[in-house]
Design an enzyme around this catalytic site. Sequence first.
Site, mmCIF file in Angstrom:
data_model
loop_
_atom_site.group_PDB
_atom_site.id
_atom_site.type_symbol
_atom_site.label_atom_id
_atom_site.label_comp_id
_atom_site.label_asym_id
_atom_site.label_seq_id
_atom_site.Cartn_x
_atom_site.Cartn_y
_atom_site.Cartn_z
ATOM 1 N N LYS A 40 0.840 -1.200 0.000
ATOM 2 C CA LYS A 40 0.000 0.000 0.000
ATOM 3 C C LYS A 40 0.878 1.254 0.000
ATOM 4 O O LYS A 40 0.600 2.220 -0.703
ATOM 5 C CB LYS A 40 -0.943 -0.022 1.211
ATOM 6 N N GLN A 74 -4.778 -1.807 9.495
ATOM 7 C CA GLN A 74 -4.548 -3.135 8.931
ATOM 8 C C GLN A 74 -5.083 -4.220 9.870
ATOM 9 O O GLN A 74 -4.730 -4.244 11.052
ATOM 10 C CB GLN A 74 -3.037 -3.329 8.677
ATOM 11 N N ASP A 119 -11.404 1.762 3.613
ATOM 12 C CA ASP A 119 -11.643 0.320 3.478
ATOM 13 C C ASP A 119 -13.130 0.019 3.339
ATOM 14 O O ASP A 119 -13.516 -1.072 2.947
ATOM 15 C CB ASP A 119 -11.128 -0.407 4.735
#
Length: 288
Positions: free
Chosen positions: A53, A97, A120
């Site tokens: 990322k 994460q 997300d």
Amino acid sequence: MSAKILDGKKLASEIKEELKIEIAQLKKTGIAPGLVVILVGDDPASKIYVDNKKKACEEMEINSQVFEMPECTTEEELLKLIQKLNADEKTHGILVQLPLPKHIDEGKIIESIDPKKDVDCFHPENVGKLSIGIGKLLPCTPAGIMEILKRNNIEISGRECVVAGKSNIVGKPMAMMFLEENATVIVAHIKTENLGEITKRADILVTAVGKAGLIKKDMIKKGVVVVDVGMNRLSNGKLVGDADFENVKEIASAITPVPGGVGPMTVAMLMKNTVETAKRLYKNNLND
Ligand code: NAD
């Protein structure tokens, strides 16, 4: 005839090129998209995902910052950091994460992220909006799959779509997005009996289970489009999907490879969401 290989890596590059142009234009108007990624603990797989990322942000000239926090980080410390980032005008996207260490309540952390910065699309507000068809932010993996299908002119409306796996990250939102496109959707999961009978119905089969060799050629019908989300590391180190690729590709009309299919598209969609949140936060501030 062998299936068309749906090249996610190439498509992701195209999307990133389109985004680069958009980012350059945004920067001219004073908007510099910024993504913050928070990694707690030292799970090796998570570290690789975070690195990918970060690299993508660098390539796209998106401002990025990674907070690497030790395994012993408390829930309170993490919540405090998120609150700070929620209030920070230069941070447009916040990504924590997953998985988090066991002593931290994942749901509580996800809910603490400002839904407008939830790149997300895991926050219940964004999940709810997605389920009633008004979602502006879309979860990265299913959104990437939709792009693969649409940019390859694969019809969704009216077709039978089978999704294997019902995770909040892939299976459930994928099913919602297929419904929104007027597909007839079946979701299979660990308790599903006779998986092969169900997958055989699929015009489009998305498999997001995490079991190498789960989908065999006798479980699909001729001409099916197979989207393989699974990422499984074999004992010889090779990365494979859920489908028995070599045999399934002889029956399917199209298939995504692993690696080089859904994975790169997921990262590209994260970049897209970061640009999207930056644009919308800027507009909101103008309207304040
Ligand atoms: P998960 O690991 O949380 O859950 C697995 C799902 O599979 C569950 O819903 C379970 O009910 C279902 N399942 C288990 N055995 C089954 C069976 N025999 N038949 C049918 N369903 C069964 O799911 P996840 O987080 O969506 O991950 C699934 C896979 O996708 C993993 O390999 C993961 O690494 C991969 N993944 C890839 C990407 C990407 O960008 N390429 C993104 C997310 C996940």
